[in-house]
Design a protein around this motif. Structure first.
Motif, PDB file in Angstrom:
ATOM      1  N   LEU A  74       0.861  -1.175   0.000  1.00 32.79           N
ATOM      2  CA  LEU A  74       0.000   0.000   0.000  1.00 32.79           C
ATOM      3  C   LEU A  74       0.900   1.229   0.000  1.00 32.79           C
ATOM      4  CD1 LEU A  74      -2.915   1.075   0.119  1.00 32.79           C
ATOM      5  CD2 LEU A  74      -2.675   1.136   2.619  1.00 32.79           C
ATOM      6  N   ALA A  75       0.742   2.081  -0.991  1.00 33.68           N
ATOM      7  CA  ALA A  75       1.548   3.297  -1.131  1.00 33.68           C
ATOM      8  C   ALA A  75       0.727   4.494  -0.652  1.00 33.68           C
ATOM      9  CB  ALA A  75       1.972   3.484  -2.576  1.00 33.68           C
ATOM     10  N   ILE A  76       1.265   5.204   0.328  1.00 36.39           N
ATOM     11  CA  ILE A  76       0.557   6.352   0.904  1.00 36.39           C
ATOM     12  C   ILE A  76       1.362   7.617   0.652  1.00 36.39           C
ATOM     13  CG2 ILE A  76      -0.328   7.402   3.022  1.00 36.39           C
ATOM     14  CD1 ILE A  76      -0.602   4.558   4.174  1.00 36.39           C
ATOM     15  N   SER A  77       0.750   8.546  -0.080  1.00 38.00           N
ATOM     16  CA  SER A  77       1.355   9.859  -0.291  1.00 38.00           C
ATOM     17  C   SER A  77       0.851  10.773   0.811  1.00 38.00           C
ATOM     18  CB  SER A  77       0.965  10.427  -1.656  1.00 38.00           C
ATOM     19  OG  SER A  77       1.423  11.772  -1.763  1.00 38.00           O
ATOM     20  N   GLY A  78       1.765  11.475   1.448  1.00 37.88           N
ATOM     21  CA  GLY A  78       1.395  12.412   2.500  1.00 37.88           C
ATOM     22  C   GLY A  78       0.933  13.753   1.967  1.00 37.88           C
TER      23      GLY A  78
END
Length: 174
Positions: free
Chosen positions: A7-11
């Motif tokens: 899971l890739a989470i961009s802040g």
């Protein structure tokens, strides 16, 4: 290596964020046995309030926790705002503090600006406190500041794509 889901989470909530672009590039560059899914619900999360962290949870929180649970690892790329982690990113993490889905998750951190070290250190401290397993060999700092590269530009850049591919493989190996 078995099939893995990251899971890739961009802040960042910006439409043309280099943090989001690097995670989209990672999705393109990932080997076939690794699926990288970009989390798209950051803006939909309610402000964290411990009084709301009970049944029934807000739908956006349920979705976040389900995505965390079904992922083998997490990749986070976050900007630095005023020497800190953006509120939207911290808010998402706050919703995971008391969850059973997050502790022990493998995490890789991507920094898109070599000068942005304070938020990165803060993010690392937050994640360690939350019992994440930060995979040091998979962490990566890329110099995207001021380059105006979009997803395709990152993928096309030989040095950037090579570094990003190596970080993905290291996270997959962990």
């Amino acid at each position: 290596m078995k099939n893995l889901q990251i899971l890739a989470i961009s802040g960042s909530l910006r439409a043309k964020s280099s943090n989001t672009a690097v995670l989209q590039a990672a999705s393109i560059l990932a080997p076939k046995e690794i699926e990288i899914i970009l989390y798209s619900g950051l803006a939909n999360l309610p402000h964290f309030n411990p009084d709301l962290d009970c049944e029934p949870l807000p739908d956006a929180v349920i979705s976040l926790r389900q995505q965390i649970k079904s992922s083998d690892a997490i990749m986070i790329s976050s900007p630095e705002y005023a020497h800190g982690v953006p509120g939207s990113c911290k808010n998402a993490l706050d919703w995971l503090v008391s969850s059973t889905e997050f502790p022990g998750k493998l995490v890789a951190l991507i920094n898109t600006n070599p000068r942005a070290t304070i938020a990165l250190s803060s993010l690392r401290e937050i994640l360690v406190t939350m019992s994440a397993q930060i995979v040091e060999p998979a962490n990566l700092t890329l110099n995207l500041a001021g380059r105006g590269l979009n997803t395709e530009g990152i993928v096309a850049d030989e040095e950037l794509s090579k570094s990003l591919g190596k970080a993905i493989r290291r996270l997959g190996e962990a």
